[in-house]
Design an enzyme around this catalytic site. Sequence first.
Site, PDB file in Angstrom:
ATOM      1  N   ASN A 173       0.862  -1.197   0.147  1.00 15.00           N
ATOM      2  CA  ASN A 173       0.194  -0.037  -0.020  1.00 15.00           C
ATOM      3  C   ASN A 173       0.830   1.131  -0.098  1.00 15.00           C
ATOM      4  OD1 ASN A 173       0.921  -0.171   2.683  1.00 15.00           O
ATOM      5  ND2 ASN A 173      -0.947  -0.180   3.461  1.00 15.00           N
ATOM      6  N   GLU A 231       4.421  -2.532   2.164  1.00 16.35           N
ATOM      7  CA  GLU A 231       3.534  -2.062   3.099  1.00 16.35           C
ATOM      8  C   GLU A 231       3.889  -0.974   4.094  1.00 16.35           C
ATOM      9  OE1 GLU A 231       1.651  -1.943   7.120  1.00 16.35           O
ATOM     10  OE2 GLU A 231       3.502  -2.837   6.584  1.00 16.35           O
ATOM     11  N   HIS A 287      -6.720  -3.947  10.191  1.00 17.37           N
ATOM     12  CA  HIS A 287      -5.301  -4.383  10.419  1.00 17.37           C
ATOM     13  C   HIS A 287      -4.972  -4.816  11.607  1.00 17.37           C
ATOM     14  CE1 HIS A 287      -5.069  -2.994   5.991  1.00 17.37           C
ATOM     15  NE2 HIS A 287      -5.347  -1.666   6.473  1.00 17.37           N
TER      16      HIS A 287
END
Length: 318
Positions: A164, A170, A245
Amino acid sequence: MAQRKMILDLDTGIDDALALAYAVADPRVDLIGIVSSYGNNTLEVTTQNALDLLHLLGQDDVPVFKGLPHSSTTDHFDVMQVSKDIHGDNGVGDVTLPHAPRVAETTSGVDFIIEAAHQYAEDLIIVPTGPLTNLAAAIEKDPAIAKLIGDVTLMGGALTVRGNVTSVTEANIHQDAEAADFVFKNQANLTMVGLDVTLRTLLSKKETKQWRELGQKGEIYADIFDFYIDAYDRLGIDHRGAALHDPLAVGIAIEPTYATFLDLNMEVTVDQASGDYGRTIGDNTKLLDGTTSRAAINVDVARYTRDFMDLTKAVLTD
């Protein structure tokens, strides 16, 4: 009192707030402390957020320890605009929290991790939900703890899906890939809960509406997470809801059967010049060695989200 003890290493933003509520609610662990980290906001802000959320949840007895204020390779930290867009200027959806009477401890977060590892050993679970700077520093200071700590379950990385920050990276890992690489290569009993599974666990306003019916705590948490849901929608991350998350990492740390795993000795790439920075991938030099780490690659979404809602509704009821 539960036998297993948990430390949360939080860069306390919105999903960290849910991870904290989950850890408080689950009777199978005792939350013995929080170590704060930079990430979603500055260390000062995330530390205060942790204190204030504990106060809201009636957990002022849980101590908060300040971690390190920036990555292992820099001398400062600036909050990224995308973090403000997703978590708000104050890290918790621009919601004003009741101010905690307690302040952060004078012992450093790094020293607290070391002390807890020696005291609780295999009964200790550490769940980092931000950069791995604090844990890396603790292992560097006292290498013995890498084999003493019973379990490290981190939220970060991406093995089977796109990142992302870049196509392979990440956000938590990207904040300090060097520290992450050190932890992946040295910490025994390491579980990576990455975007592979967290993006599958979505919460919508249908669920936060249930919190609103519980009283003040539920209203505040609903306001916080609704900001997150709106950000996911506005930024085109997901229009169906927002990902759990950090609370998923807490859930898997306590109940690993929520997930399926790939046993794999992993490393983190750190080549900034080529752009290959922050990728979580198998370590070619250890493919024939016994594995000390694993990555979650699938999750029982229905079971986890049901249990998550049951636990959070219990702790958010006034």
